[in-house]
Design an enzyme around this catalytic site. Sequence first.
Site, PDB file in Angstrom:
ATOM      1  N   ASP A 106     -19.574 -37.845   2.624  1.00  0.00           N
ATOM      2  CA  ASP A 106     -19.273 -39.634   2.371  1.00  0.00           C
ATOM      3  C   ASP A 106     -19.229 -40.439   3.558  1.00  0.00           C
ATOM      4  O   ASP A 106     -18.794 -40.045   4.243  1.00  0.00           O
ATOM      5  CB  ASP A 106     -18.228 -39.179   1.766  1.00  0.00           C
ATOM      6  N   ARG A 143     -29.566 -49.136 -20.239  1.00  0.00           N
ATOM      7  CA  ARG A 143     -28.514 -47.995 -20.161  1.00  0.00           C
ATOM      8  C   ARG A 143     -29.403 -46.765 -18.736  1.00  0.00           C
ATOM      9  O   ARG A 143     -28.833 -46.632 -17.843  1.00  0.00           O
ATOM     10  CB  ARG A 143     -27.853 -46.861 -20.479  1.00  0.00           C
ATOM     11  N   TYR A 148     -10.932 -38.850   1.885  1.00  0.00           N
ATOM     12  CA  TYR A 148      -9.940 -40.247   1.825  1.00  0.00           C
ATOM     13  C   TYR A 148      -9.366 -39.476  -0.173  1.00  0.00           C
ATOM     14  O   TYR A 148      -9.784 -38.885  -0.978  1.00  0.00           O
ATOM     15  CB  TYR A 148     -11.170 -40.992   1.003  1.00  0.00           C
ATOM     16  N   LYS A 177     -17.945 -50.984  -0.233  1.00  0.00           N
ATOM     17  CA  LYS A 177     -17.256 -52.104   1.381  1.00  0.00           C
ATOM     18  C   LYS A 177     -18.621 -52.728   2.196  1.00  0.00           C
ATOM     19  O   LYS A 177     -18.980 -53.822   2.180  1.00  0.00           O
ATOM     20  CB  LYS A 177     -17.175 -50.368   2.392  1.00  0.00           C
TER      21      LYS A 177
HETATM   22  C1  LIG Z   1     -13.778 -47.033  -0.427  1.00  0.00           C
HETATM   23  C2  LIG Z   1     -13.776 -45.925  -0.230  1.00  0.00           C
HETATM   24  C3  LIG Z   1     -14.357 -45.037  -1.457  1.00  0.00           C
HETATM   25  C4  LIG Z   1     -14.277 -45.352  -2.406  1.00  0.00           C
HETATM   26  O1  LIG Z   1     -15.313 -46.490  -3.170  1.00  0.00           O
HETATM   27  P1  LIG Z   1     -14.880 -46.908  -4.920  1.00  0.00           P
HETATM   28  O2  LIG Z   1     -15.650 -48.238  -4.173  1.00  0.00           O
HETATM   29  O3  LIG Z   1     -12.865 -48.499  -4.036  1.00  0.00           O
HETATM   30  O4  LIG Z   1     -14.412 -46.367  -5.680  1.00  0.00           O
HETATM   31  C5  LIG Z   1     -15.306 -43.796  -0.576  1.00  0.00           C
HETATM   32  N1  LIG Z   1     -14.594 -42.916  -0.216  1.00  0.00           N
HETATM   33  C6  LIG Z   1     -14.504 -44.260   0.750  1.00  0.00           C
HETATM   34  C7  LIG Z   1     -14.679 -43.356   2.595  1.00  0.00           C
HETATM   35  C8  LIG Z   1     -13.773 -45.249   0.614  1.00  0.00           C
HETATM   36  O5  LIG Z   1     -13.559 -45.859   1.857  1.00  0.00           O
END
Ligand SMILES: *Cc1c(COP(=O)(O)O)cnc(C)c1O
Length: 414
Positions: free
Chosen positions: A202, A76, A130, A227
């Site tokens: 973010d 873990r 988001y 992403k």
């Molecule tokens: C896609 C996204 C997330 C979340 O990511 P996941 O891996 O899909 O949970 C968070 N913040 C932004 C700006 C995003 O585009």
Amino acid sequence: MGCGPDDAEGRVLSAPADPTRPVGAQTQLVEGGRRAEWTQGIVNPAVWRASTVLFNSVADLRAASTRPNDGLYYGRRGTPTQWALAEALTALEPGAEGTMLYPSGVAAVAGALLSVLKPGDELLVVDSAYEPTRAFCRTVLAPMGVTTRFYDPMIGAGIADLIGERTAAILMESPGSLTFEVQDVPAICAVARARGVATVLDNTWATPLLFRAIEHGVDLTVLACTKYIVGHSDAMLGSVTAGPGRFKRLRDLVHAYGIHVAPDDAFLGSRGLRTLAVRMRQHEAGGLAVARWLADQPQVARVIHPAMPGCPGHEIWARDFSGASGLFGFVLAGGDDAARTALIDGLVHFGIGYSWGGYESLAIPVDPAGLRTATEWAAAGPMVRLHIGLEDPDDLIADLAAGLRRFDAVVGSR
Ligand SMILES: *Cc1c(COP(=O)(O)O)cnc(C)c1O
């Protein structure tokens, strides 16, 4: 699932040629996390699938238990497969203390926020955030007694007026992933630091390659690694990189919640990271070629791209960022949802689907108006968000040109 100050001391890939000269970000992308004792002489850290770790003796088992963040302990807590990615991400943020990995970007946003909030606190959240981030505030934070106030993405140092007795943290997302406002992150962080308020960013759109969050004053920087870090649309992954004084609490919470990232997914993150710089240059060039073409089309009222004038905060992007990624939006000049749907449905080189940051182009309808509470979204017509992948930009432009003709046909038939 992380790598930080009390993790194993290890040999770096090779001794720096000149220890006083920091290596460039592209070199960091290639070399990060590839400690010799983790790679065993193979270029890439291996995929270690592990739950139990076996010790030679009870004494060794007890010794490991007293230093559970240092070396192999139990599956873990991760293995070199996950530590390599965490360490490589930390290296991209000069001044950072460490990085924790999460099974998705949403889990990373949650992990960052929970590490700086407690019942009774107030959180300030950018109105362009988001939607699942907003949902976390409603679903988890509100019932635990944390109130959320939303603020204008262009607020800058004016955030000072919103900070009250109970304000414990500020969440930023810059640029906003639907509407692309670029926030004055350094100004907000300066105010927050002076008032003892934690900052969370973010940074998914830019990645640390294009915006170094910790250097700009951010306490906790979040990536949806799903992403651009993974980059190939084949794994879900998130990360939080912590600035000075913020890592221990972040890690303690990951351990307390039992958060673990699968080794295959961590490997795909590390694999993607190595080519991030070349992919980003292509996403930027392709994205700008398509965005500039769109800006000249009569059916387009507005292109919203952080690297183009007319995007709120464009001058902040020019000041703080070293480039652009491939995600932006455009607003149609009139028309309705049916006309927009005709445009998108017939595209042949763009997929229709959520997420972005992979090698392929995507198009989706976006309707920001209903998501906001602190600011108004006013637009001449419906909006489309594009992710520009690594295809030939001319093919994407021809595809969109045909799409705009379908849009015209629906608008003209009314
Ligand atoms: C896609 C996204 C997330 C979340 O990511 P996941 O891996 O899909 O949970 C968070 N913040 C932004 C700006 C995003 O585009």
